[in-house]
Design a protein around this motif. Sequence first.
Motif, PDB file in Angstrom:
ATOM      1  N   LEU A  13     -38.719 -36.868 101.802  1.00  0.00           N
ATOM      2  CA  LEU A  13     -39.820 -37.457 102.530  1.00  0.00           C
ATOM      3  C   LEU A  13     -40.271 -38.587 101.912  1.00  0.00           C
ATOM      4  O   LEU A  13     -40.616 -38.601 100.683  1.00  0.00           O
ATOM      5  CB  LEU A  13     -40.621 -36.350 102.959  1.00  0.00           C
ATOM      6  N   TRP A  14     -40.671 -39.553 102.812  1.00  0.00           N
ATOM      7  CA  TRP A  14     -41.588 -40.802 101.981  1.00  0.00           C
ATOM      8  C   TRP A  14     -42.203 -41.401 103.221  1.00  0.00           C
ATOM      9  O   TRP A  14     -41.948 -41.460 104.155  1.00  0.00           O
ATOM     10  CB  TRP A  14     -40.534 -41.560 101.100  1.00  0.00           C
ATOM     11  N   THR A  35     -40.271 -45.010 107.039  1.00  0.00           N
ATOM     12  CA  THR A  35     -40.971 -43.768 106.839  1.00  0.00           C
ATOM     13  C   THR A  35     -40.409 -42.440 107.516  1.00  0.00           C
ATOM     14  O   THR A  35     -39.676 -42.422 108.435  1.00  0.00           O
ATOM     15  CB  THR A  35     -42.265 -43.849 107.368  1.00  0.00           C
ATOM     16  N   PHE A  36     -40.281 -41.414 106.653  1.00  0.00           N
ATOM     17  CA  PHE A  36     -39.523 -40.229 107.133  1.00  0.00           C
ATOM     18  C   PHE A  36     -40.608 -39.251 106.888  1.00  0.00           C
ATOM     19  O   PHE A  36     -41.026 -38.740 105.663  1.00  0.00           O
ATOM     20  CB  PHE A  36     -38.318 -39.651 106.470  1.00  0.00           C
ATOM     21  N   THR A  37     -41.022 -38.323 107.863  1.00  0.00           N
ATOM     22  CA  THR A  37     -42.186 -37.358 107.887  1.00  0.00           C
ATOM     23  C   THR A  37     -41.602 -35.955 107.838  1.00  0.00           C
ATOM     24  O   THR A  37     -40.450 -35.787 108.542  1.00  0.00           O
ATOM     25  CB  THR A  37     -43.189 -37.683 108.739  1.00  0.00           C
ATOM     26  N   PRO A  38     -42.306 -34.820 107.674  1.00  0.00           N
ATOM     27  CA  PRO A  38     -41.851 -33.673 108.241  1.00  0.00           C
ATOM     28  C   PRO A  38     -41.641 -33.463 109.570  1.00  0.00           C
ATOM     29  O   PRO A  38     -40.677 -32.767 110.136  1.00  0.00           O
ATOM     30  CB  PRO A  38     -43.099 -32.730 107.887  1.00  0.00           C
ATOM     31  N   ASP A  39     -42.305 -34.153 110.605  1.00  0.00           N
ATOM     32  CA  ASP A  39     -42.030 -34.124 111.985  1.00  0.00           C
ATOM     33  C   ASP A  39     -40.808 -34.733 112.367  1.00  0.00           C
ATOM     34  O   ASP A  39     -40.038 -34.131 113.154  1.00  0.00           O
ATOM     35  CB  ASP A  39     -42.884 -34.993 112.739  1.00  0.00           C
ATOM     36  N   ASP A  40     -40.225 -35.650 111.487  1.00  0.00           N
ATOM     37  CA  ASP A  40     -38.808 -36.261 111.763  1.00  0.00           C
ATOM     38  C   ASP A  40     -37.961 -35.150 111.350  1.00  0.00           C
ATOM     39  O   ASP A  40     -36.846 -35.065 112.033  1.00  0.00           O
ATOM     40  CB  ASP A  40     -38.794 -37.518 111.021  1.00  0.00           C
ATOM     41  N   LEU A  41     -38.040 -34.409 110.374  1.00  0.00           N
ATOM     42  CA  LEU A  41     -37.088 -33.443 109.935  1.00  0.00           C
ATOM     43  C   LEU A  41     -37.237 -32.281 110.942  1.00  0.00           C
ATOM     44  O   LEU A  41     -36.098 -31.920 111.413  1.00  0.00           O
ATOM     45  CB  LEU A  41     -37.407 -32.902 108.567  1.00  0.00           C
ATOM     46  N   HIS A  42     -38.388 -31.876 111.574  1.00  0.00           N
ATOM     47  CA  HIS A  42     -38.505 -31.005 112.529  1.00  0.00           C
ATOM     48  C   HIS A  42     -37.619 -31.339 113.799  1.00  0.00           C
ATOM     49  O   HIS A  42     -36.925 -30.345 114.293  1.00  0.00           O
ATOM     50  CB  HIS A  42     -39.779 -30.594 113.116  1.00  0.00           C
ATOM     51  N   VAL A  58     -36.793 -27.033 100.640  1.00  0.00           N
ATOM     52  CA  VAL A  58     -37.502 -27.720  99.359  1.00  0.00           C
ATOM     53  C   VAL A  58     -37.245 -29.351  99.295  1.00  0.00           C
ATOM     54  O   VAL A  58     -36.362 -29.757  99.792  1.00  0.00           O
ATOM     55  CB  VAL A  58     -36.276 -27.222  98.233  1.00  0.00           C
ATOM     56  N   VAL A  59     -38.315 -29.920  99.228  1.00  0.00           N
ATOM     57  CA  VAL A  59     -38.370 -31.367  99.304  1.00  0.00           C
ATOM     58  C   VAL A  59     -38.315 -31.632  97.758  1.00  0.00           C
ATOM     59  O   VAL A  59     -38.795 -31.314  96.940  1.00  0.00           O
ATOM     60  CB  VAL A  59     -39.859 -31.659  99.768  1.00  0.00           C
TER      61      VAL A  59
END
Length: 301
Positions: A13-14, A35-42, A58-59
């Motif tokens: 994530l960044w 930018t990549f956020t936890p919401d993007d992964l979700h 695991v980040v």
Amino acid sequence: MNTSVLVDAHHHLWDLAHRPQPWLDDPDVASIRRTFTPDDLHSTATHPIAGRRLRGSVVVQCVAEVAETEDLLALAEREPLIRAVVGWADLTSPAIGDVLDRLLAGPGGGYLRSLRHLVQGETDPDWLQRPDVERGLRAARDRGLRYDVLVRAHQLDQAIRLADRFPDLPQVLDHAGKPDIARQDIGDWEHRIRQLAAHPQVVCKVSGLITEADHTHWTTADIRPVWDVLLSAFGPERLMFGSDWPVANLAGGWNRWAATVDELLTGWSESDTGALLAGTATAFYGLAPVAQEGDVTARPS
């Protein structure tokens, strides 16, 4: 371990507005220069593997900055999906013990489970055997941390020597040591992988393989020879699934890799499947229990 759990043992994530990622200046990775956020992964990680949906992750660090590790630890404290952080600290520093103590005692410090350095970018063929590096590794070991080994196939001898010299330091090989899948040249890699796998404290991430293949034309058949070697060498109880998202977007993305793993798991037993998809990562990183119900779009409480 719940049988319906899927853990992604390796993603990044960044936030470029907060912390630059100089490696993204490379034109070859322009498509992920955002930018990549936890919401993007979700919202992205939706494909189930063997009926399991993503419930923990695991980040992993990207840049050689303690400040980034602090960012990730603070994020883990806020984001229920993140169960552990693989951070960075300067292993060569005489102050490494103090730095690790500060990280572990700071915000989110309980999520710090492993350290990583981009050895793949070091020109010294004995970097992992440098006395100052080994001093840093001992400091990590003495604080109960693990070590993520990031090397390319031609550097696997360093990983083997590390395993020889640190039998009491749990180690995980990231991205299976980056075999040359694109050229289908894996003979020397296989020889070294089998040597490394002879060390019981070493496990391996089945991650990053699609970016070592032809990004545009790879198929499951290209991945299978590497998969079969890893299964033979380590066994399912020492393998863990990882996506290497969003880097995986360069070669198809999270869901295509998940679908490929789903196909490669055909015929596996429930226990072996559970080990690769969650059990190995949970044991290695000491992850907290993961909720069984729901999917990636419904965050666990």
